[in-house]
Structures are given as structure tokens and as C-alpha cells.
Design a protein around this motif. Sequence first.
Motif, PDB file in Angstrom:
ATOM      1  N   ARG A 114       8.618   4.269   4.407  1.00  0.00           N
ATOM      2  CA  ARG A 114       8.379   4.787   5.752  1.00  0.00           C
ATOM      3  C   ARG A 114       6.917   4.590   6.140  1.00  0.00           C
ATOM      4  O   ARG A 114       6.046   4.422   5.286  1.00  0.00           O
ATOM      5  CB  ARG A 114       8.747   6.266   5.824  1.00  0.00           C
ATOM      6  CG  ARG A 114      10.224   6.557   5.554  1.00  0.00           C
ATOM      7  CD  ARG A 114      10.532   8.027   5.850  1.00  0.00           C
ATOM      8  NE  ARG A 114       9.797   8.914   4.971  1.00  0.00           N
ATOM      9  CZ  ARG A 114      10.305   9.482   3.880  1.00  0.00           C
ATOM     10  NH1 ARG A 114      11.548   9.225   3.509  1.00  0.00           N
ATOM     11  NH2 ARG A 114       9.562  10.304   3.133  1.00  0.00           N
ATOM     12  N   GLU A 115       6.672   4.676   7.441  1.00  0.00           N
ATOM     13  CA  GLU A 115       5.313   4.461   7.941  1.00  0.00           C
ATOM     14  C   GLU A 115       4.320   5.479   7.394  1.00  0.00           C
ATOM     15  O   GLU A 115       3.134   5.165   7.225  1.00  0.00           O
ATOM     16  CB  GLU A 115       5.300   4.520   9.472  1.00  0.00           C
ATOM     17  CG  GLU A 115       5.958   3.339  10.164  1.00  0.00           C
ATOM     18  CD  GLU A 115       7.459   3.487  10.320  1.00  0.00           C
ATOM     19  OE1 GLU A 115       8.070   2.628  10.991  1.00  0.00           O
ATOM     20  OE2 GLU A 115       8.041   4.446   9.769  1.00  0.00           O
ATOM     21  N   ASP A 116       4.791   6.689   7.105  1.00  0.00           N
ATOM     22  CA  ASP A 116       3.879   7.733   6.647  1.00  0.00           C
ATOM     23  C   ASP A 116       3.821   7.857   5.123  1.00  0.00           C
ATOM     24  O   ASP A 116       3.199   8.781   4.597  1.00  0.00           O
ATOM     25  CB  ASP A 116       4.255   9.093   7.258  1.00  0.00           C
ATOM     26  CG  ASP A 116       5.685   9.520   6.930  1.00  0.00           C
ATOM     27  OD1 ASP A 116       6.424   8.720   6.294  1.00  0.00           O
ATOM     28  OD2 ASP A 116       6.077  10.640   7.307  1.00  0.00           O
ATOM     29  N   ARG A 148       4.396  -3.642  10.877  1.00  0.00           N
ATOM     30  CA  ARG A 148       4.474  -4.161   9.511  1.00  0.00           C
ATOM     31  C   ARG A 148       5.799  -4.895   9.331  1.00  0.00           C
ATOM     32  O   ARG A 148       6.843  -4.408   9.769  1.00  0.00           O
ATOM     33  CB  ARG A 148       4.389  -3.030   8.497  1.00  0.00           C
ATOM     34  CG  ARG A 148       3.042  -2.350   8.395  1.00  0.00           C
ATOM     35  CD  ARG A 148       3.133  -1.171   7.462  1.00  0.00           C
ATOM     36  NE  ARG A 148       1.873  -0.459   7.276  1.00  0.00           N
ATOM     37  CZ  ARG A 148       1.791   0.818   6.919  1.00  0.00           C
ATOM     38  NH1 ARG A 148       2.908   1.531   6.739  1.00  0.00           N
ATOM     39  NH2 ARG A 148       0.613   1.383   6.751  1.00  0.00           N
ATOM     40  N   LEU A 209       1.973   3.074  13.738  1.00  0.00           N
ATOM     41  CA  LEU A 209       2.629   2.187  12.796  1.00  0.00           C
ATOM     42  C   LEU A 209       4.134   2.087  13.037  1.00  0.00           C
ATOM     43  O   LEU A 209       4.802   3.092  13.275  1.00  0.00           O
ATOM     44  CB  LEU A 209       2.400   2.680  11.369  1.00  0.00           C
ATOM     45  CG  LEU A 209       0.955   2.724  10.874  1.00  0.00           C
ATOM     46  CD1 LEU A 209       0.876   3.478   9.558  1.00  0.00           C
ATOM     47  CD2 LEU A 209       0.398   1.319  10.718  1.00  0.00           C
ATOM     48  N   TYR A 210       4.642   0.858  12.932  1.00  0.00           N
ATOM     49  CA  TYR A 210       6.075   0.598  13.011  1.00  0.00           C
ATOM     50  C   TYR A 210       6.450  -0.410  11.929  1.00  0.00           C
ATOM     51  O   TYR A 210       5.644  -1.277  11.569  1.00  0.00           O
ATOM     52  CB  TYR A 210       6.468   0.018  14.382  1.00  0.00           C
ATOM     53  CG  TYR A 210       6.368   1.007  15.513  1.00  0.00           C
ATOM     54  CD1 TYR A 210       7.491   1.707  15.947  1.00  0.00           C
ATOM     55  CD2 TYR A 210       5.148   1.246  16.156  1.00  0.00           C
ATOM     56  CE1 TYR A 210       7.401   2.614  16.992  1.00  0.00           C
ATOM     57  CE2 TYR A 210       5.054   2.165  17.184  1.00  0.00           C
ATOM     58  CZ  TYR A 210       6.186   2.848  17.599  1.00  0.00           C
ATOM     59  OH  TYR A 210       6.099   3.756  18.623  1.00  0.00           O
ATOM     60  N   HIS A 211       7.683  -0.315  11.439  1.00  0.00           N
ATOM     61  CA  HIS A 211       8.215  -1.258  10.466  1.00  0.00           C
ATOM     62  C   HIS A 211       9.347  -2.064  11.087  1.00  0.00           C
ATOM     63  O   HIS A 211      10.145  -1.528  11.863  1.00  0.00           O
ATOM     64  CB  HIS A 211       8.752  -0.523   9.235  1.00  0.00           C
ATOM     65  CG  HIS A 211       7.684   0.075   8.374  1.00  0.00           C
ATOM     66  ND1 HIS A 211       7.962   0.928   7.323  1.00  0.00           N
ATOM     67  CD2 HIS A 211       6.332  -0.066   8.393  1.00  0.00           C
ATOM     68  CE1 HIS A 211       6.826   1.287   6.736  1.00  0.00           C
ATOM     69  NE2 HIS A 211       5.823   0.705   7.373  1.00  0.00           N
TER      70      HIS A 211
END
Length: 292
Positions: A114-116, A148, A209-211
Motif C-alpha cells: 500500500r501507499e502508506d 508508482r 501517492l498512487y499505485h
Amino acid sequence: MKLLVFGRGGQLALALRDQGAAQGHEVVCLGRESLSIADGGAVAAAVRGHAPDLIVNAAAYTAVDKAESEPEEAFAVNEAGTRNIAVAARADDIPFLHVSTDYVFDGSGDRPWREDDPTGPLGIYGKSKLAGEQAMASAGWGRSAVLRTSWVFSPYGANFVRTMLRLGADRPELRVVADQRGRPTGAHDIADALLLMAPHVAAGTAQGLYHFGGAAPTTWHGFAQAIFAEGVRHGRPVPTVHPIATTDYPTPAARPGNSVLDCSRFLALPGARLPDWRPSLARAVDALLAMG
């Protein structure tokens, strides 16, 4: 919309050129022959001169193994270059999208990242990309986001698909790592994801942030088998692909074992989806084999 893309000859820059034009956007790509993104003054002048509606940073030092012996070059592009673009974007009030990597994680565990989640890059490339994310955040520009992604392929440049097709044409047997897992991701699909994010970033409703990646995780071994299956349509031979462990294929830079990204946050954006990477692979194989 006018896009200013830093990067010109890489997989993503060329895909942004294709997809941006297909969607009716004006796309200006600036490569190393035009300027170095490590030069803050040159970056600021380019942004001011082109006056785009959106900036995308598709420029990166991506030679994962070479970075171990060239850390200064990797950080100059991936950290300082990203900071320079973010600062210029903020100064001229232009939305900014930056592309990062799964290599910011250490690859442990078996659940998607995850982003975090805590970062922990294993090598210089990952460390320099993480430093770029941090430099971008320190610029304090609200209308910006990081996407990402992982295991990028396309008909352009050096990538795993091109390498497998080349090796498979000459060798009846290949050994491919089977204990590293990730999401193969077409560069054109990344370009579409960035263009989908653009209006949300411009409005300030998407930031941070993004995946993003292909819908079906696999291993490098599984990916190789899929590549050769596509080659059959062109009458290409199918080598025997033996699964091996990472320890059987030592490299200067350590690779994360688990590169699967959790893309839930991206999927919450209106109209977002995770593409099946296999149709993109078919198109890439068709294009690469047509080139001869």
C-alpha cells in the motif's frame, strides 16, 4: 491540453506521445539532448517557455544494476531532477505528475504494498527514486501526485519482453526467476492512467501517492511463458523455460521478491481500472516482431 513531458526516448515518454496525441492533446517531449533535469535553471526555463497545462516527469535513471556503481548519476536524475521539476511546476502553478517504482519497497511479505507502507529500498536505484518522491513532497506543491508502477514493458526501448524475444529466438532453453512476483504493466496503460489522473490532479482532488499496475500479478517465469505464447502467433519457437530462484541468478543490485502493488487508491478515481496486461503484451509482441 498541452503536456510537457520530461523524457523523450524512454518507454513511458514515447507511450505518452502516442496516447496523448490519440486523445487530442499536444505533447512536447524534452530529452537529455535538450536539457538535463539536474539543471534547475534549465528546467525552470523550459517550463516557463512551453507554458504547459500539465507536466509529467517520465525521465529517470533506470539502470538498476549500473546504479550500484554510479550513485551520483542516479541521484542527480532521480532526486535532484524530480525536485527541480516540482519546484518549477509550483512556481508556474502547473499540475505535475511524477512516475516512481515498486523498488522503493524491500519486497518482503506476500501481501500487496500500500501507499502508506514503510519503504525500504534494497539498492541505489530504489533509494534514488524514493529520494525523488521525498524531494517532490518537500517542494510542497499541492497540485501534484506520484504514480508508482512496476515491470514496465512496451514496443520501445530495453525491457523484459524485448529481451525474452531476442533470447528465445536463439536458445532452446532459458532459465528465468520464478520467486519474484509483480504486476507487468504496459507503458501505454501507464500513459492512459496518467492522463486519467490529470484533471483530478489539476483540480487538487488527487494528490500524493498512487499505485498502478497490470491486473494479474505473476512471476518473471510466468511472464516469460506468456511472452513466448504470444510469439507462437508469429511462428516463433517456444523455448523451454526453467524456473529458477533469485539466488541462482545473482545481480549487482538486489531485487524485491514481492513487487505486487495494492492499487485500491487509484481504483477509487472516477473511471479508473486496472488493465489486463496480456492484450498490451500481445500488441507489444506484434510491434516488436514487425520491426524484425
